[in-house]
Design an enzyme around this catalytic site. Structure first.
Site, PDB file in Angstrom:
ATOM      1  N   ARG A  96     -12.895  -9.006   0.803  1.00 28.16           N
ATOM      2  CA  ARG A  96     -11.587  -8.799   1.430  1.00 28.16           C
ATOM      3  C   ARG A  96     -11.668  -9.180   3.166  1.00 28.16           C
ATOM      4  NH1 ARG A  96      -8.204  -5.588  -1.273  1.00 28.16           N
ATOM      5  NH2 ARG A  96      -6.577  -6.623  -0.024  1.00 28.16           N
TER       6      ARG A  96
ATOM      7  N   GLU B  67       0.895  -1.056   0.049  1.00 23.17           N
ATOM      8  CA  GLU B  67       0.007   0.067  -0.011  1.00 23.17           C
ATOM      9  C   GLU B  67       0.815   1.133  -0.073  1.00 23.17           C
ATOM     10  OE1 GLU B  67      -2.934  -0.233   3.141  1.00 23.17           O
ATOM     11  OE2 GLU B  67      -3.004  -2.445   2.942  1.00 23.17           O
TER      12      GLU B  67
ATOM     13  N   LYS C  77      -0.516   3.692  -5.602  1.00 17.82           N
ATOM     14  CA  LYS C  77       0.384   2.589  -5.287  1.00 17.82           C
ATOM     15  C   LYS C  77       1.372   2.457  -6.465  1.00 17.82           C
ATOM     16  CE  LYS C  77      -3.275   0.449  -2.821  1.00 17.82           C
ATOM     17  NZ  LYS C  77      -4.330  -0.414  -2.600  1.00 17.82           N
TER      18      LYS C  77
END
Ligand SMILES: [Zn+2]
Length: 268
Positions: free
Chosen positions: A258, A3, A56
């Site tokens: 997730r 991240e 990112k």
């Protein structure tokens, strides 16, 4: 997946290590990694002028071209004095001193080569949101992102078109820090919670950069070293373990596909 803090760590290390050096040649060992590149990887030669990060993405400016690198799930960008390829090595940049190696066991990462104009168009199309460590990310800007949305707060934090660079790890950590359940809708947050979350987000990202990121999976920094942030993570990867705050058990649920960690007793 790396991240913002992990990518920022590599960006800073690249700046110190390879800025000003020259790319002499590129060896492309796996066409898949650069299959969507408008310019062929072999064209990248010359002086490394500048290193930037957006969301990112790593941006390496080489002569008149730009290398755009996304590590995705398992990508690693490594600097090596002596070349040490392994079976996950996809691309090797030969520098005037040393090598820049892109490894990616699962091959989700990508490298694209653009002109600066193409880069501008690409970034416009991808439409990343605000950088959470930039001056533009004020409390007011954060309030506008929250803006009465029905979206679950954790998913909103991870929405790259709203705030760029936050993923699964730093979203759950900042929500724990702010005592907010990840399943709450954004609109249910009161003023005080929004302010607390805003501060927590920035604080945790800055701390994670200081510790060179979290190696929760295959992430390594430019020198092949693990980040040192994992011992400071309070909920991520700690299912069933005692909460550092209330000794309750950390829970893991699936949210938007997730794994999502939180403390059901001290997060409200
Ligand atoms: Zn707790």
């Amino acid at each position: 997946m790396p991240e913002l803090p992990e990518v920022e760590t590599i960006k800073r290390e690249l700046e110190r290590e390879i800025k000003g050096r020259t790319i002499i040649k590129v060896k492309n060992l796996d066409a898949k990694v650069s299959k969507d590149s408008p310019i062929s990887l072999e064209k990248v030669k010359g002086r490394i002028r500048e290193i930037k990060r957006r969301a990112k993405l790593l941006l390496i400016f080489v002569d008149s071209l730009v290398l755009v690198i996304h590590l995705k799930l398992t990508g690693q960008l490594l600097y090596q004095k002596k070349l040490q390829k392994d079976k996950s090595t996809r691309i090797v940049f030969y520098l005037n001193r040393g090598f820049l190696v892109f490894n990616d066991p699962r091959r989700f990462g990508f490298i694209k080569v653009f002109t600066e104009k193409q880069l501008k168009d690409y970034l416009q199309k991808v439409d990343y949101g605000i950088e959470p460590l930039s001056k533009k990310f004020t409390l007011d800007a954060f309030k506008k992102i929250i803006d009465n949305r029905e979206t679950k707060i954790k998913q909103l934090l991870m929405d790259q078109s709203k705030i760029a660079g936050i993923g699964n790890v730093y979203s759950v950590e900042s929500l724990f820090e702010s005592r907010i359940l990840p399943t709450r809708t954004a609109k249910s947050l009161n003023e005080k919670e929004i302010t607390t979350l805003y501060k927590a987000l920035r604080k945790i990202l800055i701390k994670a950069i200081k510790y060179k990121g979290a190696s929760v999976d295959t992430y390594l920094d430019l020198y092949g070293k693990k980040g040192k942030m994992v011992p400071f993570l309070k909920v991520y990867g700690r299912e069933g373990k005692p909460c550092f705050r209330c000794k309750g058990k950390i829970k893991r649920i699936m949210l938007g596909g997730r794994g999502t960690y939180f403390c059901p007793s001290c997060q409200k």
